[in-house]
Design a protein around this motif. Structure first.
Motif, PDB file in Angstrom:
ATOM      1  N   PHE A  16       0.831  -1.207   0.000  1.00 63.78           N
ATOM      2  CA  PHE A  16       0.000   0.000   0.000  1.00 63.78           C
ATOM      3  C   PHE A  16       0.866   1.258   0.000  1.00 63.78           C
ATOM      4  O   PHE A  16       0.621   2.185  -0.780  1.00 63.78           O
ATOM      5  N   GLN A  17       1.862   1.306   0.851  1.00 59.69           N
ATOM      6  CA  GLN A  17       2.724   2.487   0.936  1.00 59.69           C
ATOM      7  C   GLN A  17       3.400   2.772  -0.398  1.00 59.69           C
ATOM      8  O   GLN A  17       3.455   3.922  -0.847  1.00 59.69           O
ATOM      9  N   HIS A  35      -5.957   6.590   1.568  1.00 58.88           N
ATOM     10  CA  HIS A  35      -6.181   5.710   2.714  1.00 58.88           C
ATOM     11  C   HIS A  35      -6.164   4.243   2.281  1.00 58.88           C
ATOM     12  O   HIS A  35      -6.668   3.908   1.220  1.00 58.88           O
ATOM     13  N   HIS A  36      -5.589   3.416   3.130  1.00 62.93           N
ATOM     14  CA  HIS A  36      -5.611   1.966   2.947  1.00 62.93           C
ATOM     15  C   HIS A  36      -6.882   1.482   3.621  1.00 62.93           C
ATOM     16  O   HIS A  36      -7.049   1.634   4.831  1.00 62.93           O
ATOM     17  N   ILE A  37      -7.808   0.928   2.829  1.00 60.34           N
ATOM     18  CA  ILE A  37      -9.097   0.499   3.365  1.00 60.34           C
ATOM     19  C   ILE A  37      -9.303  -0.983   3.086  1.00 60.34           C
ATOM     20  O   ILE A  37      -8.514  -1.620   2.397  1.00 60.34           O
ATOM     21  N   GLY A  38     -10.367  -1.529   3.594  1.00 62.89           N
ATOM     22  CA  GLY A  38     -10.709  -2.919   3.333  1.00 62.89           C
ATOM     23  C   GLY A  38      -9.975  -3.879   4.249  1.00 62.89           C
ATOM     24  O   GLY A  38      -9.215  -3.493   5.133  1.00 62.89           O
ATOM     25  N   SER A  39     -10.204  -5.152   4.009  1.00 59.43           N
ATOM     26  CA  SER A  39      -9.707  -6.193   4.917  1.00 59.43           C
ATOM     27  C   SER A  39      -8.189  -6.264   4.990  1.00 59.43           C
ATOM     28  O   SER A  39      -7.647  -6.612   6.040  1.00 59.43           O
ATOM     29  N   LEU A  45      -6.158  -9.828  10.246  1.00 59.52           N
ATOM     30  CA  LEU A  45      -7.402 -10.307   9.646  1.00 59.52           C
ATOM     31  C   LEU A  45      -7.122 -11.071   8.349  1.00 59.52           C
ATOM     32  O   LEU A  45      -6.347 -10.615   7.511  1.00 59.52           O
ATOM     33  N   LYS A  46      -7.749 -12.236   8.189  1.00 62.04           N
ATOM     34  CA  LYS A  46      -7.668 -12.955   6.922  1.00 62.04           C
ATOM     35  C   LYS A  46      -8.342 -12.093   5.863  1.00 62.04           C
ATOM     36  O   LYS A  46      -9.309 -11.387   6.148  1.00 62.04           O
ATOM     37  N   ALA A  47      -7.853 -12.160   4.609  1.00 65.42           N
ATOM     38  CA  ALA A  47      -8.404 -11.291   3.575  1.00 65.42           C
ATOM     39  C   ALA A  47      -8.122 -11.822   2.183  1.00 65.42           C
ATOM     40  O   ALA A  47      -7.238 -12.650   1.990  1.00 65.42           O
ATOM     41  N   LYS A  48      -8.898 -11.311   1.220  1.00 63.28           N
ATOM     42  CA  LYS A  48      -8.533 -11.516  -0.181  1.00 63.28           C
ATOM     43  C   LYS A  48      -7.296 -10.651  -0.397  1.00 63.28           C
ATOM     44  O   LYS A  48      -7.276  -9.500   0.025  1.00 63.28           O
ATOM     45  N   PRO A  49      -6.261 -11.159  -1.037  1.00 63.13           N
ATOM     46  CA  PRO A  49      -5.021 -10.391  -1.184  1.00 63.13           C
ATOM     47  C   PRO A  49      -5.113  -9.307  -2.263  1.00 63.13           C
ATOM     48  O   PRO A  49      -4.385  -9.302  -3.250  1.00 63.13           O
ATOM     49  N   ILE A  50      -6.043  -8.380  -2.057  1.00 61.06           N
ATOM     50  CA  ILE A  50      -6.239  -7.247  -2.959  1.00 61.06           C
ATOM     51  C   ILE A  50      -6.170  -5.987  -2.109  1.00 61.06           C
ATOM     52  O   ILE A  50      -6.921  -5.848  -1.139  1.00 61.06           O
ATOM     53  N   ILE A  51      -5.286  -5.072  -2.458  1.00 53.69           N
ATOM     54  CA  ILE A  51      -5.095  -3.848  -1.680  1.00 53.69           C
ATOM     55  C   ILE A  51      -6.118  -2.808  -2.133  1.00 53.69           C
ATOM     56  O   ILE A  51      -6.092  -2.365  -3.281  1.00 53.69           O
TER      57      ILE A  51
END
Length: 77
Positions: A16-17, A35-39, A45-51
């Motif tokens: 993200f940075q 802003h970095h948003i989402g999971s 937190l487990k998440a879909k690996p999409i920034i």
């Protein structure tokens, strides 16, 4: 459509940075912040690996004028 959810990855914030730095270079003074948003923005937190990113613009009319969406033209005037 399959959805892949993975364990939290500490590199997501680094990605993200780096990507937000690139976007800020392109848009310069048009952005207030990104802003970095989402999971992927939530440590542990487990998440879909999409920034997911949300830019905050100074003047959306200037930045997005005009917008082409398929065959339709959207004007912000």
């Amino acid at each position: 459509m399959d959805v892949t959810v993975t364990q939290y990855n500490e590199e997501w914030n680094l990605i993200f940075q780096e990507e937000s730095r690139k976007i800020k270079e392109i848009f310069a003074d048009a952005l207030i912040d990104i802003h970095h948003i989402g999971s992927t923005s939530v440590p542990g937190l487990k998440a879909k690996p999409i920034i997911d990113m949300m830019p905050v613009e100074r003047n959306i009319r200037r930045t997005l004028k005009p917008i082409w969406m398929g065959k339709k033209h959207l004007s912000l005037n």
